[in-house]
Design a protein around this motif. Structure first.
Motif, short mmCIF file in Angstrom:
data_model
loop_
_atom_site.label_atom_id
_atom_site.label_comp_id
_atom_site.label_asym_id
_atom_site.label_seq_id
_atom_site.Cartn_x
_atom_site.Cartn_y
_atom_site.Cartn_z
N UNK A 1 0.80 -1.23 0.00
CA UNK A 1 0.00 0.00 0.00
C UNK A 1 0.84 1.29 0.00
N UNK A 2 1.99 1.28 0.66
CA UNK A 2 2.84 2.48 0.66
C UNK A 2 3.45 2.72 -0.71
N UNK A 3 3.74 1.65 -1.44
CA UNK A 3 4.27 1.78 -2.81
C UNK A 3 3.22 2.43 -3.72
N UNK A 4 1.98 2.03 -3.54
CA UNK A 4 0.90 2.58 -4.36
C UNK A 4 0.76 4.09 -4.10
N UNK A 5 0.90 4.50 -2.85
CA UNK A 5 0.84 5.93 -2.51
C UNK A 5 1.95 6.70 -3.23
N UNK B 1 -3.04 -13.31 -4.56
CA UNK B 1 -1.71 -12.86 -4.95
C UNK B 1 -1.11 -12.29 -3.67
N UNK B 2 0.08 -12.65 -3.37
CA UNK B 2 0.67 -12.21 -2.11
C UNK B 2 1.20 -10.79 -2.22
N UNK B 3 0.56 -9.89 -1.50
CA UNK B 3 1.01 -8.51 -1.44
C UNK B 3 2.02 -8.41 -0.31
N UNK B 4 3.20 -7.87 -0.59
CA UNK B 4 4.22 -7.82 0.46
C UNK B 4 3.85 -6.84 1.57
N UNK B 5 4.36 -7.10 2.74
CA UNK B 5 4.21 -6.15 3.85
C UNK B 5 5.03 -4.91 3.54
N UNK C 1 6.95 -3.33 5.38
CA UNK C 1 8.28 -3.32 6.00
C UNK C 1 9.22 -4.36 5.38
N UNK C 2 8.79 -5.03 4.31
CA UNK C 2 9.63 -5.99 3.60
C UNK C 2 10.28 -5.32 2.39
N UNK C 3 11.57 -5.52 2.23
CA UNK C 3 12.27 -5.05 1.03
C UNK C 3 12.25 -6.21 0.04
N UNK C 4 11.49 -6.06 -1.05
CA UNK C 4 11.37 -7.15 -2.01
C UNK C 4 12.40 -7.05 -3.13
N UNK C 5 13.04 -5.89 -3.29
CA UNK C 5 14.06 -5.68 -4.31
C UNK C 5 14.95 -4.55 -3.86
N UNK C 6 16.24 -4.68 -4.11
CA UNK C 6 17.16 -3.59 -3.81
C UNK C 6 18.32 -3.62 -4.80
N UNK C 7 18.95 -2.48 -4.95
CA UNK C 7 20.13 -2.34 -5.79
C UNK C 7 21.17 -1.58 -4.98
N UNK C 8 22.34 -2.18 -4.80
CA UNK C 8 23.40 -1.59 -3.98
C UNK C 8 22.94 -1.35 -2.55
#
Length: 181
Positions: free
Chosen positions: A48-52, A137-141, A143-150
């Motif tokens: 939900x925070x990503x959607x915002x 479909x599993x929506x991540x929490x 507080x979970x980092x599902x992808x990162x770069x560096x």
């Protein structure tokens, strides 16, 4: 003297108050395209925070395009261009605030907001529950980092990009205000 005098001509043109809103809109649209590519091609669903954060970039893009087109279509004074650049800068700060808030949730510095807690808004019937499981479909929490770069999450990169848009917007505004009339 212009802050942008040492820059090459194409960059100086892009950083003109009448052009910058469209450039900022393009950056926000590119960030949105990336977010949707991660979702629909990469299979990473947004929390939900990503959607915002997506809505914040949609606002920047909409405002930037509207300001750019209005400045081209109507005989508006230079003040209108400056106000448009200021609007893009403020919206970029709003986007940065949402992204920084998300990063602080990811690091556990701030608590999970209610929109991310997965709390039901009311009773759910067995039929509704079965339908949910069938289409799950599993929506991540949040507080979970599902992808990162560096070591920087998507929310972190969004914060960097949004702060960059805000900083450039305010530099364009300062430069425009320093010009002799």
């Amino acid at each position: 003297m212009s802050l942008f005098a040492p820059l090459p001509a194409p960059l100086r043109i892009a950083l003109e108050p009448r052009n910058w809103p469209l450039i900022a809109a393009g950056v926000s649209l590119a960030l949105l395209a990336g977010a949707f590519a991660f979702e629909y091609i990469g299979g990473l669903l947004p929390c939900p925070m990503c959607v915002t954060q997506r809505w914040a970039h949609a606002a920047i893009a909409g405002a930037g395009i509207t300001v750019f087109l209005a400045l081209r279509a109507l005989p508006l004074p230079d003040l209108s261009a400056r106000l448009g650049v200021g609007l893009v800068g403020v919206l970029s700060l709003v986007s940065a605030w949402h992204a920084i808030h998300h990063v602080l949730v990811e690091y556990g510095i701030l608590d999970l907001p209610p929109s991310c807690a997965g709390v039901s808004s009311g009773p759910v019937s067995l039929a509704q529950m079965e339908a949910l499981f069938d289409s799950a479909r599993t929506i991540p929490q949040c507080n979970e980092v599902v992808w990162s770069l560096f070591g920087v999450s998507m929310a972190g990169w969004n914060a960097i990009a949004s702060l960059g848009l805000a900083a450039i917007s305010f530099l364009v505004l300062i430069n425009a205000m320093r010009r002799p009339r």
